[in-house]
Design a protein around this motif. Structure first.
Motif, PDB file in Angstrom:
ATOM      1  N   GLY A 217     115.825 -10.139  37.199  1.00 36.59           N
ATOM      2  CA  GLY A 217     114.743  -8.493  37.795  1.00 36.59           C
ATOM      3  C   GLY A 217     115.331  -6.727  37.725  1.00 36.59           C
ATOM      4  N   ALA A 218     115.086  -6.296  37.662  1.00 39.29           N
ATOM      5  CA  ALA A 218     116.372  -5.092  37.331  1.00 39.29           C
ATOM      6  C   ALA A 218     115.422  -3.988  36.478  1.00 39.29           C
ATOM      7  N   ASP A 219     114.061  -4.624  37.265  1.00 42.35           N
ATOM      8  CA  ASP A 219     113.127  -3.762  35.980  1.00 42.35           C
ATOM      9  C   ASP A 219     111.682  -2.537  36.836  1.00 42.35           C
ATOM     10  N   GLY A 220     112.796  -2.344  37.942  1.00 42.02           N
ATOM     11  CA  GLY A 220     111.901  -1.257  39.062  1.00 42.02           C
ATOM     12  C   GLY A 220     111.291  -1.897  39.965  1.00 42.02           C
ATOM     13  N   PHE A 221     109.742  -0.846  40.424  1.00 45.58           N
ATOM     14  CA  PHE A 221     109.155  -0.681  41.319  1.00 45.58           C
ATOM     15  C   PHE A 221     107.888  -2.456  40.802  1.00 45.58           C
ATOM     16  N   ASN A 222     107.695  -1.640  39.662  1.00 47.17           N
ATOM     17  CA  ASN A 222     106.157  -2.556  38.885  1.00 47.17           C
ATOM     18  C   ASN A 222     106.837  -3.592  38.056  1.00 47.17           C
ATOM     19  N   SER A 223     107.602  -4.258  38.994  1.00 50.67           N
ATOM     20  CA  SER A 223     108.701  -5.311  38.176  1.00 50.67           C
ATOM     21  C   SER A 223     107.146  -6.626  37.456  1.00 50.67           C
ATOM     22  N   PRO A 224     107.834  -7.268  36.002  1.00 50.96           N
ATOM     23  CA  PRO A 224     106.921  -7.906  35.960  1.00 50.96           C
ATOM     24  C   PRO A 224     108.016  -9.336  36.414  1.00 50.96           C
ATOM     25  N   VAL A 225     109.480  -9.115  36.123  1.00 54.34           N
ATOM     26  CA  VAL A 225     109.890 -10.681  36.816  1.00 54.34           C
ATOM     27  C   VAL A 225     109.344 -10.526  38.694  1.00 54.34           C
ATOM     28  N   ARG A 226     109.402  -9.988  39.364  1.00 55.28           N
ATOM     29  CA  ARG A 226     109.087 -10.262  40.457  1.00 55.28           C
ATOM     30  C   ARG A 226     107.798 -10.852  40.693  1.00 55.28           C
ATOM     31  N   SER A 227     106.409  -9.884  39.637  1.00 53.02           N
ATOM     32  CA  SER A 227     105.260 -10.991  39.666  1.00 53.02           C
ATOM     33  C   SER A 227     105.348 -12.395  38.992  1.00 53.02           C
ATOM     34  N   ALA A 229     107.614 -14.468  39.206  1.00 50.47           N
ATOM     35  CA  ALA A 229     107.978 -15.100  40.272  1.00 50.47           C
ATOM     36  C   ALA A 229     106.890 -15.577  42.033  1.00 50.47           C
ATOM     37  N   LYS A 230     106.368 -14.345  41.550  1.00 48.05           N
ATOM     38  CA  LYS A 230     105.032 -14.372  43.252  1.00 48.05           C
ATOM     39  C   LYS A 230     105.823 -14.375  44.045  1.00 48.05           C
ATOM     40  N   ILE A 231     106.674 -13.265  43.491  1.00 39.40           N
ATOM     41  CA  ILE A 231     107.410 -13.000  45.125  1.00 39.40           C
ATOM     42  C   ILE A 231     106.480 -11.928  45.653  1.00 39.40           C
ATOM     43  N   SER A 232     106.149 -11.500  46.839  1.00 33.62           N
ATOM     44  CA  SER A 232     105.113 -10.337  47.629  1.00 33.62           C
ATOM     45  C   SER A 232     106.256  -9.886  47.846  1.00 33.62           C
ATOM     46  N   SER A 233     105.390  -8.510  48.388  1.00 35.06           N
ATOM     47  CA  SER A 233     106.458  -7.465  49.017  1.00 35.06           C
ATOM     48  C   SER A 233     105.218  -6.320  49.534  1.00 35.06           C
ATOM     49  N   ALA A 402     110.471  -6.380  49.217  1.00 30.23           N
ATOM     50  CA  ALA A 402     110.268  -7.647  48.609  1.00 30.23           C
ATOM     51  C   ALA A 402     110.686  -8.544  50.122  1.00 30.23           C
ATOM     52  N   ASP A 403     109.408 -10.645  49.990  1.00 28.96           N
ATOM     53  CA  ASP A 403     109.866 -10.911  50.904  1.00 28.96           C
ATOM     54  C   ASP A 403     111.011 -11.314  50.963  1.00 28.96           C
ATOM     55  N   THR A 404     111.464 -11.682  49.840  1.00 30.32           N
ATOM     56  CA  THR A 404     112.638 -12.326  49.556  1.00 30.32           C
ATOM     57  C   THR A 404     113.082 -12.420  48.076  1.00 30.32           C
ATOM     58  N   TYR A 405     114.745 -12.259  47.478  1.00 27.75           N
ATOM     59  CA  TYR A 405     115.258 -12.133  46.873  1.00 27.75           C
ATOM     60  C   TYR A 405     115.340 -12.897  45.107  1.00 27.75           C
ATOM     61  N   ALA A 406     114.923 -13.904  45.887  1.00 28.45           N
ATOM     62  CA  ALA A 406     115.337 -14.983  44.877  1.00 28.45           C
ATOM     63  C   ALA A 406     113.741 -16.234  45.074  1.00 28.45           C
ATOM     64  N   GLY A 407     113.582 -16.368  43.737  1.00 28.94           N
ATOM     65  CA  GLY A 407     112.304 -17.532  43.655  1.00 28.94           C
ATOM     66  C   GLY A 407     111.960 -18.801  43.704  1.00 28.94           C
ATOM     67  N   GLU A 408     111.369 -19.248  44.127  1.00 30.82           N
ATOM     68  CA  GLU A 408     110.788 -20.748  44.693  1.00 30.82           C
ATOM     69  C   GLU A 408     110.443 -21.471  43.176  1.00 30.82           C
ATOM     70  N   GLY A 409     110.168 -22.699  43.815  1.00 35.02           N
ATOM     71  CA  GLY A 409     108.721 -23.177  43.163  1.00 35.02           C
ATOM     72  C   GLY A 409     108.645 -23.065  41.452  1.00 35.02           C
ATOM     73  N   ASP A 410     107.152 -22.904  41.667  1.00 36.56           N
ATOM     74  CA  ASP A 410     107.201 -21.634  39.864  1.00 36.56           C
ATOM     75  C   ASP A 410     107.639 -20.762  39.853  1.00 36.56           C
ATOM     76  N   GLY A 411     108.116 -19.927  40.741  1.00 41.05           N
ATOM     77  CA  GLY A 411     108.881 -18.667  40.302  1.00 41.05           C
ATOM     78  C   GLY A 411     110.786 -18.798  40.179  1.00 41.05           C
ATOM     79  N   ALA A 412     110.816 -20.154  40.713  1.00 44.04           N
ATOM     80  CA  ALA A 412     112.692 -20.852  40.109  1.00 44.04           C
ATOM     81  C   ALA A 412     113.325 -19.523  39.326  1.00 44.04           C
TER      82      ALA A 412
END
Length: 572
Positions: A217-227, A229-233, A402-412
C-alpha cells in the motif's frame, strides 16, 4: 510521549530483537513458481504496488535495482491517474507547480544509487544551504560534518513533486519487466478462499484481477490496502489548513549585492508556521499553515492580498499579523473582501505604529531591485511581487500513524509505506523523506528474503522492515507534533521558554548539526544507527520546552514554575 506499548506491538517484539543485518546468500536466479489455482482469470504477480506517487514509483525502481529481484519477481504498479501527463510534463522555465518536496541528502544519495537522480531535471532543483527560523536561529550547511559521497555541502534540495515523479517514471523505463497499469482504479481487494490462507486478490476497474504474493500500500492517507488489511491507525486533525503557492520575486543572485536564493525562511506564528522555500533565483514556494477560515478568506481574495500578507507575516510583529488576519476575516464574512491596496495601506500604517524605518528591509516601501540592500535584507525572504497564476491552493494538516506496517491474519501478505503508514505535520518537510526511507528499508528486506529462500509475503520476512522503520518514523512525527503545539501556544510561560531556548540553541553548533543530521541532511546508511544524533535532538527539544535549565539559574523559582507549566502543556 511515545506510545511504547503500541510501538513494541508494531515492530513485533522488543527493539533489541531487530539487530540482525544483511548477510550474503547465494544469488537467486529463477522466477518464483506458483501453485495451480482453479480461476484462470487471475494474473499471478509477486509484488503488487498500489499507488503511482513518488513513494510507490520509488519502490518499483528500488526493487528493480536488485539483480535478484529482476531475475526472480514479477512486479506490477497500479495507479488511478494518468501517468502520461507526468511523463510529458514540460513546464515553462520560470513557471513552477505548487507541490514541492524537500529532498534530504540521505534521500538524494539513495535516489542516486538506484539510478533515479540522473533522470531528475537538476536545473529545476534548488539547494538549501541555510535556514532562518523566526529570525533568531540560523542553520547552516557548514554546521554539518564535511560532505561525503560526492555531494555538495547543502542541507537539502527543493524541487517540484512532478520533477521527482517524472524522473522515477523515466527510470522505470529501464526496467520493461515492471508492469505499470495507470488510469486504472482498485475496485476491491478480497482474500483468496484457499486452505492454509489465501493471497490478496486485487480487482481492477479494467476488469483484471491480480493475485499478489505481496500487496504494497503506497496509496496515501485513505489507503484501500490498509483498509483491506484491517490495520487501524491513531491520530488527529490539527484544525489547520496549509496554503501553498508559487511566488515570484526579484532575483537573488551573487551579482545582486546579496547571496543566492538558497535560504529557507520559516516563522512560527500563533496560527501555525509559514515557510518561504527557494525554487530558483526569482521563484520561491509558500507553505503557510493557518486556521481554515483564514485560509479560505485568503484564497478567495485577490492574490495581491495573499502576497501582501506573506510579506507582512515575515516582517510585522505578531500582534499586527493577528489584527490584519482578523480584518480580512471580518471583511470576508461581511461579503466585502478587502482589496490588495487596502491591505497594503493597513500594513504601512502598522509599520509606522511599530516605528519601522522606511529604509529597512522590514518596510513595505523597500524595493529590492534598486540599489545596495540594507544590512538586514538577508534576515528576511525576498519580497513577493506576485503569486503565479493557478498555484494558490490549500490542504488539511493531520497526524496519523498506523498501528503496524505489516498485515496479519485475514490481512496477511500486505505492507504499508509512505502516507499509507504515516502522515506528519509538514513544518519539517520530512513527509517524502520518511517514505523514501521506508522504500529503501523494504526493498532491502525483500532482497534479503530472496537470498534466504524465504517467502517475501510472509509476516516473518516483513518483520525486519517494520522493526526498522516504525520507531524511526514515530520519533520524527512526535517531534514535529510537539513543535507545532509549542509554537502555536500564546501562554506567557510557553512563549518565554521557547524564546530563551531559541537564543541559546542558536549558539550551539553541535546541537544544530545533530538536528540536521537526524533529519537526513547528513547522508547515512539507513541501517546505520543514528542514536547519538537523536539523543542530542531529543535532549534539545526537551530543553527547549523547558526554557533550558539555564532559566533556573536566571529566575530560580519563577523559572521552575514556568518549566512545570510548559512540561504539562506538552503532555497534552
Amino acid at each position: 510521549m511515545f506510545h511504547s506499548r503500541l510501538i513494541t506491538r508494531a515492530i513485533g517484539g522488543s527493539t533489541g530483537q531487530f539487530c540482525k543485518r544483511l548477510r550474503l546468500y547465494p544469488r537467486v536466479s529463477r522466477k518464483l513458481g506458483y501453485a495451480t489455482v482453479a480461476n484462470t482469470d487471475l494474473e499471478n504477480v509477486d509484488v503488487v504496488i498500489v499507488g503511482g506517487g513518488p513513494v510507490g514509483l520509488a519502490l518499483a525502481c528500488a526493487l528493480s535495482s536488485f539483480q535478484s529481484v529482476r531475475e526472480t519477481l514479477r512486479i506490477a504498479l497500479v495507479e488511478g491517474g494518468d501517468l502520461s501527463r507526468v511523463r510529458n510534463w514540460s513546464p515553462e522555465s520560470d513557471q513552477y507547480s505548487n507541490r514541492v518536496v524537500s529532498i534530504t541528502n540521505a534521500s538524494r544519495l539513495f535516489l542516486k544509487d538506484i539510478g533515479v537522480w540522473d533522470h531528475v531535471e537538476v536545473s529545476r532543483t534548488s539547494p538549501i544551504e541555510e535556514m532562518q527560523a523566526n529570525a533568531r536561529i540560523t542553520f547552516l550547511s557548514s554546521d554539518l560534518p564535511l560532505a561525503t559521497n560526492g555531494l555538495k555541502p547543502e542541507m537539502a534540495r527543493l524541487t517540484e513533486n512532478l520533477n521527482v515523479q517524472r524522473g522515477l517514471l523515466r527510470c522505470l523505463e529501464s526496467y520493461p519487466d515492471v508492469s505499470v497499469i495507470d488510469k486504472t482504479k482498485v475496485d476491491s481487494i478480497v482474500r483468496e478462499e484457499r486452505e492454509g490462507g489465501g493471497w490478496p486478490i486485487v480487482h481492477l476497474s479494467n476488469g483484471k484481477k491480480l493475485r499478489a504474493r505481496l500487496l504494497v500500500g503506497a496509496d496515501g492517507f485513505n489507503s484501500p490496502v490498509r483498509s483491506y488489511a484491517k490495520i487501524s491507525s491513531f491520530g488527529w486533525s490539527y484544525d489547520t489548513q496549509a496554503i501553498v503557492a508559487s511566488l515570484s520575486h526579484s532575483p537573488r543572485t551573487s551579482t545582486s549585492f546579496q547571496s543566492s536564493n538558497t535560504t529557507a525562511y520559516q516563522r512560527f506564528l500563533p496560527t501555525g508556521p509559514i515557510a518561504f522555500l527557494p525554487l530558483s533565483a526569482s521563484v520561491s514556494s509558500l507553505v503557510w499553515s493557518t486556521t481554515p477560515p483564514l485560509a479560505a478568506a485568503l484564497l478567495k481574495s485577490d492574490m495581491t492580498v495573499l502576497s501582501t500578507m506573506v510579506n507582512a507575516a515575515f516582517r510585522l510583529p505578531e500582534i499586527s499579523i493577528k489584527y490584519l488576519s482578523d480584518l480580512i476575516l471580518e471583511s470576508h464574512e461581511n461579503g466585502v473582501p478587502l482589496t490588495g491596496k487596502e491591505v497594503l495601506d493597513e500594513v504601512r500604517w502598522r509599520e509606522i505604529s511599530h516605528g519601522i524605518n522606511v529604509e529597512s528591509a522590514y518596510s513595505s516601501c523597500y524595493t529590492e531591485s534598486v540599489g545596495i540592500p540594507p544590512l538586514d535584507a538577508e534576515m528576511l525572504p525576498p519580497k513577493v511581487a506576485s503569486v503565479q497564476n493557478g498555484t494558490a491552493a490549500s490542504f488539511s494538516v493531520r497526524f496519523n500513524h498506523a498501528d503496524t506496517y505489516a498485515g496479519e491474519g485475514d490481512g496477511a501478505r500486505t505492507v504499508l509505506v509512505g502516507d499509507a503508514a504515516h502522515t506528519a505535520h509538514p513544518l519539517a518537510g520530512q513527509g517524502l523523506n520518511l517514505g523514501i526511507a521506508d522504500v529503501q528499508s523494504l526493498a532491502r528486506c525483500i532482497d534479503m528474503a530472496l537470498h534466504q529462500g524465504g517467502d517475501i509475503g510472509s509476516y516473518t520476512s516483513l518483520l525486519p522492515y517494520t522493526q526498522d522503520r516504525y520507531f524511526e518514523n514515530h520519533k520524527i512525527m512526535s517531534i514535529t507534533d510537539k513543535l507545532h503545539k509549542l509554537y502555536r501556544s500564546t501562554l506567557g510561560p510557553v512563549v518565554w521558554s521557547r524564546s530563551i531556548g531559541l537564543e541559546v540553541l542558536n549558539e550551539l553548533s553541535l546541537v544544530k548539526g545533530a538536528f540536521m543530521s537526524s533529519a537526513g541532511a547528513q547522508p547515512t546508511n539507513i541501517h546505520k544507527s543514528n542514536n547519538s544524533a537523536w539523543n542530542v535532538v531529543a535532549g534539545s527539544v526537551e530543553a527547549l520546552a523547558g526554557g533550558f535549565d539555564m532559566g533556573k539559574l536566571l529566575l530560580k523559582g519563577v523559572a521552575g514554575s514556568t518549566i512545570n507549566n510548559v512540561s504539562q502543556f506538552l503532555k497534552r
